[in-house]
Motif scaffolding. Structure first.
Motif, PDB file in Angstrom:
ATOM      1  N   GLU A 143     -13.247  54.151  -2.037  1.00  0.00           N
ATOM      2  CA  GLU A 143     -12.165  53.942  -0.741  1.00  0.00           C
ATOM      3  C   GLU A 143     -11.609  55.347  -0.127  1.00  0.00           C
ATOM      4  O   GLU A 143     -11.171  55.652   0.477  1.00  0.00           O
ATOM      5  N   ILE A 144     -12.039  56.320  -1.874  1.00  0.00           N
ATOM      6  CA  ILE A 144     -10.955  57.388  -1.513  1.00  0.00           C
ATOM      7  C   ILE A 144     -12.187  58.627  -0.223  1.00  0.00           C
ATOM      8  O   ILE A 144     -11.478  59.174   0.805  1.00  0.00           O
ATOM      9  N   LEU A 145     -13.459  57.924  -0.388  1.00  0.00           N
ATOM     10  CA  LEU A 145     -14.121  58.270   0.251  1.00  0.00           C
ATOM     11  C   LEU A 145     -14.130  58.181   1.326  1.00  0.00           C
ATOM     12  O   LEU A 145     -14.758  58.415   2.564  1.00  0.00           O
ATOM     13  N   ILE A 146     -13.978  57.167   1.985  1.00  0.00           N
ATOM     14  CA  ILE A 146     -14.238  56.012   3.087  1.00  0.00           C
ATOM     15  C   ILE A 146     -13.273  57.088   3.333  1.00  0.00           C
ATOM     16  O   ILE A 146     -12.499  56.946   5.262  1.00  0.00           O
ATOM     17  N   LYS A 147     -12.307  56.823   3.019  1.00  0.00           N
ATOM     18  CA  LYS A 147     -10.501  56.819   3.785  1.00  0.00           C
ATOM     19  C   LYS A 147     -10.147  58.512   4.076  1.00  0.00           C
ATOM     20  O   LYS A 147     -10.018  58.871   5.032  1.00  0.00           O
ATOM     21  N   ALA A 148     -11.211  59.224   3.636  1.00  0.00           N
ATOM     22  CA  ALA A 148     -10.533  60.841   3.912  1.00  0.00           C
ATOM     23  C   ALA A 148     -12.030  61.066   4.233  1.00  0.00           C
ATOM     24  O   ALA A 148     -10.944  62.725   4.854  1.00  0.00           O
ATOM     25  N   VAL A 149     -12.666  60.940   4.289  1.00  0.00           N
ATOM     26  CA  VAL A 149     -13.870  61.496   4.335  1.00  0.00           C
ATOM     27  C   VAL A 149     -14.073  60.645   6.092  1.00  0.00           C
ATOM     28  O   VAL A 149     -15.290  61.266   6.677  1.00  0.00           O
TER      29      VAL A 149
ATOM     30  N   ILE B 288     -20.105  51.834  13.203  1.00  0.00           N
ATOM     31  CA  ILE B 288     -19.409  52.457  11.813  1.00  0.00           C
ATOM     32  C   ILE B 288     -18.927  51.912  11.637  1.00  0.00           C
ATOM     33  O   ILE B 288     -19.079  52.144  10.171  1.00  0.00           O
ATOM     34  N   GLU B 289     -18.513  50.639  11.407  1.00  0.00           N
ATOM     35  CA  GLU B 289     -18.035  49.420  10.200  1.00  0.00           C
ATOM     36  C   GLU B 289     -18.782  49.318   9.309  1.00  0.00           C
ATOM     37  O   GLU B 289     -18.700  49.051   8.797  1.00  0.00           O
ATOM     38  N   GLN B 290     -19.522  48.563   9.658  1.00  0.00           N
ATOM     39  CA  GLN B 290     -21.215  47.996   9.086  1.00  0.00           C
ATOM     40  C   GLN B 290     -21.388  49.508   8.193  1.00  0.00           C
ATOM     41  O   GLN B 290     -21.582  48.856   7.017  1.00  0.00           O
ATOM     42  N   LEU B 291     -21.446  50.159   8.557  1.00  0.00           N
ATOM     43  CA  LEU B 291     -22.025  51.213   7.779  1.00  0.00           C
ATOM     44  C   LEU B 291     -20.614  51.496   6.164  1.00  0.00           C
ATOM     45  O   LEU B 291     -21.055  51.962   5.530  1.00  0.00           O
TER      46      LEU B 291
ATOM     47  N   ILE C 188     -23.305  59.319   4.369  1.00  0.00           N
ATOM     48  CA  ILE C 188     -23.106  58.267   2.929  1.00  0.00           C
ATOM     49  C   ILE C 188     -24.870  59.081   2.267  1.00  0.00           C
ATOM     50  O   ILE C 188     -24.304  58.820   1.293  1.00  0.00           O
ATOM     51  N   GLN C 189     -24.996  58.959   3.118  1.00  0.00           N
ATOM     52  CA  GLN C 189     -26.630  59.019   1.787  1.00  0.00           C
ATOM     53  C   GLN C 189     -26.832  60.928   0.664  1.00  0.00           C
ATOM     54  O   GLN C 189     -27.357  60.741   0.155  1.00  0.00           O
ATOM     55  N   ASN C 190     -25.424  61.462   1.172  1.00  0.00           N
ATOM     56  CA  ASN C 190     -25.303  62.498   0.327  1.00  0.00           C
ATOM     57  C   ASN C 190     -24.756  61.767  -1.180  1.00  0.00           C
ATOM     58  O   ASN C 190     -25.363  63.089  -2.121  1.00  0.00           O
TER      59      ASN C 190
ATOM     60  N   LEU D 265     -22.251  60.610  16.107  1.00  0.00           N
ATOM     61  CA  LEU D 265     -21.092  59.945  15.371  1.00  0.00           C
ATOM     62  C   LEU D 265     -21.597  59.171  14.472  1.00  0.00           C
ATOM     63  O   LEU D 265     -21.157  59.313  13.192  1.00  0.00           O
ATOM     64  N   LYS D 266     -22.011  57.678  14.335  1.00  0.00           N
ATOM     65  CA  LYS D 266     -22.892  57.249  13.744  1.00  0.00           C
ATOM     66  C   LYS D 266     -24.181  58.119  12.726  1.00  0.00           C
ATOM     67  O   LYS D 266     -23.831  57.768  11.480  1.00  0.00           O
ATOM     68  N   GLU D 267     -24.255  58.708  13.212  1.00  0.00           N
ATOM     69  CA  GLU D 267     -25.298  59.747  12.776  1.00  0.00           C
ATOM     70  C   GLU D 267     -25.153  60.203  11.221  1.00  0.00           C
ATOM     71  O   GLU D 267     -26.060  60.455   9.975  1.00  0.00           O
ATOM     72  N   ARG D 268     -23.796  61.118  12.002  1.00  0.00           N
ATOM     73  CA  ARG D 268     -23.483  62.170  11.123  1.00  0.00           C
ATOM     74  C   ARG D 268     -22.833  60.748   9.614  1.00  0.00           C
ATOM     75  O   ARG D 268     -22.534  61.733   8.450  1.00  0.00           O
ATOM     76  N   VAL D 269     -22.110  60.152   9.835  1.00  0.00           N
ATOM     77  CA  VAL D 269     -21.692  58.966   8.906  1.00  0.00           C
ATOM     78  C   VAL D 269     -22.951  58.828   8.312  1.00  0.00           C
ATOM     79  O   VAL D 269     -22.232  58.814   6.546  1.00  0.00           O
ATOM     80  N   TRP D 270     -23.746  58.248   8.290  1.00  0.00           N
ATOM     81  CA  TRP D 270     -24.678  58.091   8.039  1.00  0.00           C
ATOM     82  C   TRP D 270     -25.556  59.293   6.779  1.00  0.00           C
ATOM     83  O   TRP D 270     -25.277  59.009   5.678  1.00  0.00           O
ATOM     84  N   LYS D 271     -25.180  60.420   7.674  1.00  0.00           N
ATOM     85  CA  LYS D 271     -26.137  61.370   6.534  1.00  0.00           C
ATOM     86  C   LYS D 271     -24.453  61.721   5.213  1.00  0.00           C
ATOM     87  O   LYS D 271     -25.309  61.991   4.373  1.00  0.00           O
TER      88      LYS D 271
END
Length: 184
Positions: free
Chosen positions: A148-154, A176-179, A134-136, A126-132
């Motif tokens: 904020e919209i990307l954090i809340k919606a995606v 995950i919260e740190q990311l 964000i990197q995109n 899960l953490k890796e999926r969140v990181w990937k």
């Protein structure tokens, strides 16, 4: 079978429902019953150790097939044996079952089928999926509102399905919260 029944459909024409009809194949994708049927089978099958026990389980599955009209798809079925299962037992069951034997942990509906001792290790994908994700994104071009919209919606949506099945380890939640914070 009193608790398990298939969905029925009816088409509304000119404001009136037509005659009911029933689908002829399987549960609908995403049906809430699907994970529970899977768990029932996993629990029963995971306790087996002999060919006779496999035959008993298979008879139960055949009974379910006859009663429900749903069939086991052997092309999508795999068998995972514990490390203490003897090789001759594995080969006997494999010959009779005709299914694929897997030698590694697999996923079911995107979740690990076997968690093991470390839930953190099983779910850290899960953490890796969140990181990937964000990197995109091109961080420099996003406003605070856009982030904020990307954090809340995606980003917050990524672990939602997993959290409906597993209680996430606090360590993983914190990472995950740190990311999220670094992205913000």
């Amino acid at each position: 079978m009193q608790c398990v029944q298939s969905v029925s459909y009816s088409v509304v024409v000119n404001g009136r429902p037509g005659k009911k009809f029933y689908p002829s194949r399987g549960l609908r994708q995403g049906d809430p019953l699907s994970p529970y049927l899977f768990l029932i089978c996993v629990e029963g099958l995971s306790q087996m150790a002999t060919l006779n026990e496999w035959r008993s389980m298979y008879e139960i599955l055949e009974g379910y097939e006859k009663a429900s009209g749903q069939k086991l798809n052997k092309q999508k079925t795999s068998i995972f044996f514990s490390t203490n299962t003897k090789e001759n037992v594995k080969s006997e069951i494999y010959k009779e079952a005709g299914s694929y034997i897997c030698d590694r942990y697999e996923k079911y509906l995107g979740l690990p089928a076997i968690v093991g001792r470390s839930k953190y290790n099983a779910l850290r994908g899960l953490k890796e999926r969140v990181w990937k994700r964000i990197q995109n994104w091109k961080n420099g071009f996003l406003s605070k509102v856009g982030k904020e919209i990307l954090i809340k919606a995606v980003l917050q949506a990524i672990p939602t399905y997993t959290m409906s099945v597993f209680k996430l380890p606090q360590r993983l939640c914190g990472e995950i919260e740190q990311l999220f914070s670094k992205f913000w």
